[in-house]
Write a protein that holds these residues in place. Structure first.
Motif, PDB file in Angstrom:
ATOM      1  N   HIS A   1       0.814  -1.217   0.000  1.00  0.00           N
ATOM      2  CA  HIS A   1       0.000   0.000   0.000  1.00  0.00           C
ATOM      3  C   HIS A   1       0.858   1.283   0.000  1.00  0.00           C
TER       4      HIS A   1
ATOM      5  N   HIS B   1       1.166   4.417  -2.705  1.00  0.00           N
ATOM      6  CA  HIS B   1       1.019   5.870  -2.497  1.00  0.00           C
ATOM      7  C   HIS B   1       2.142   6.615  -3.232  1.00  0.00           C
TER       8      HIS B   1
ATOM      9  N   SER C   1       0.227   9.631   5.926  1.00  0.00           N
ATOM     10  CA  SER C   1      -1.140   9.087   5.915  1.00  0.00           C
ATOM     11  C   SER C   1      -1.621   8.896   7.345  1.00  0.00           C
TER      12      SER C   1
ATOM     13  N   ASP D   1      -6.854   6.974   0.155  1.00  0.00           N
ATOM     14  CA  ASP D   1      -6.802   5.598  -0.331  1.00  0.00           C
ATOM     15  C   ASP D   1      -7.697   5.378  -1.555  1.00  0.00           C
TER      16      ASP D   1
HETATM   17 ZN    ZN Z   1      -3.118   5.076   2.565  1.00  0.00          ZN
END
Ligand code: ZN
Ligand code: KG4
Length: 353
Positions: free
Chosen positions: A127, A131, A155, A322
């Motif tokens: 993840h 980003h 984040s 997200d």
């Molecule tokens: Zn994130």
């Protein structure tokens, strides 16, 4: 059964081949599906879970149930919007981690079933890497950073400064020792009685206030690391002290309080970025993660272009928080280099970049 543990279909990649990628993101409280044609996003659907608002934070058990409810409709909508039949898909990419285990399991299991059912290769995605690689989505007026560049991932779960050497090689130069910067925004919002998530609300009020009205201390942390828990405590004590004197203090000063909090947080981030540029000599600086939607950090980076001669890379709003499009772009680069996952891959709550 051994045959399930190896990819069932490895395509012969022809240069310039057009591929369609279905991407799934379910690491926290957003269920998202996207369709990419090579590095172009043709649909990107996000279902944000409202259920957590009344609890003032993400409830992991409720998040995984909501993912299970949302995932099929979201994927269906992404395919419809892209005008693609599932039989045209070349691969499926999914978030393996880091994130909430129950949430990750929904996306992981779904992606594995699709790969098996359609006999297409499976691609697992980190993840946080997504980003960062969101900057490589093909978009008009969005130049891609040249390697090496520095990426600050900011984040709700992470705060890191990373040296990005190529699409798959990352070096963490510094990270938070306690809370993530998004948590600092959200917890500040909670102290001020703002709804969850506090980050966008603090940002909204901050734009109307005086950033120097209430000075908060910056933490003294060595190297390129961060710390936000002390700031949270000093905000809490400050608000408690002032509301004892004046019960309507927050309501009367909301804009100035938010502006002062945001000013302090952005200064903490920028101090470390400036130090990272000095240390590495790399002046190409990108940001990624939900907090890169913040107006303060976006303005600070634009100023750094003028003041320090940096080249800065700021994602489009829809690729900050997200979303599955960013998972899809990692899928694209992994497909091109045939980095496929085997069918016994499992979700990874802690997954270092
Ligand atoms: Zn994130
Ligand atoms: O990347 P993301 O969507 O999810 C995680 O991977 O954590 O980031 C969510 C975080 C939350 O803490 C949210 O409050 C913060 O990003 N955020 C913002 C803004 N928009 C989202 N923080 C400050 N200002 C914003 N405009």
């Amino acid at each position: 059964m051994f045959y399930l543990c190896t990819p069932i279909f490895i395509p012969n990649l022809v240069e310039k081949e057009t591929i369609y990628i279905l991407a799934i993101e379910s690491s926290c409280d957003d269920t998202s599906a996207a369709v990419l044609c090579n590095d172009n996003v043709i649909s990107n659907v996000v279902a944000t879970q409202k259920i957590h608002e009344e609890y003032g934070g993400v409830v992991p058990e409720l998040a995984s149930r909501a993912h299970q409810q949302n995932i099929l409709p979201v994927v269906h909508q992404a395919l419809l919007k892209a005008n693609i039949d599932k039989k045209q898909l070349s691969t499926i990419a999914f978030t393996r981690g880091p994130g909430l285990m129950g949430s990750l399991l929904v996306g992981t299991s779904f992606a594995k079933s699709v790969a098996l059912g359609l006999e297409i290769p499976l691609i697992e995605v980190n993840h946080m890497q997504a980003h960062i690689l969101a900057h490589f989505i093909n978009e008009e007026n969005s130049p891609k950073p040249e390697f090496p560049f520095l990426a600050m991932t900011i984040s709700g779960g992470h705060t890191q400064i990373v040296r990005v050497n190529n699409h798959f090689n990352f070096e963490i130069l510094g990270e938070t020792l306690d809370d993530a910067v998004g948590e600092a925004f959200d917890k500040s919002g909670k102290i001020l009685g703002l709804p969850y998530p506090g980050g966008p609300m603090v940002d909204k009020y901050a734009q109307l206030g005086d950033p120097k009205k209430f000075p908060f201390p910056k933490p003294k942390v060595g190297n390129l690391n961060f710390s936000f828990s002390g700031l949270k405590t000093s905000i809490l004590y400050f608000i408690q002290r002032e509301t004892q004197k004046n019960p309507t203090f927050v309501a009367e000063n909301l804009n100035d309080i938010c502006a002062s909090i945001q000013y302090t947080i952005i200064n903490i981030l920028m101090d470390k970025l400036i130090a990272a540029v000095k240390q590495t000599g790399i002046k190409r600086v990108a940001i990624g993660g939900g907090v890169s939607a913040n107006s303060g950090i976006r303005a600070a980076l634009k100023n750094a272009e003028k003041n320090y001669g940096w080249s800065t890379y700021i994602p489009k709003f829809e690729y900050c928080t997200d979303n599955a499009a960013m998972i899809g772009i990692v899928g694209y680069y992994k497909y091109k280099s045939q980095r496929f996952a085997s069918h016994d891959v499992t979700a990874k709550a802690r997954y270092i970049i």
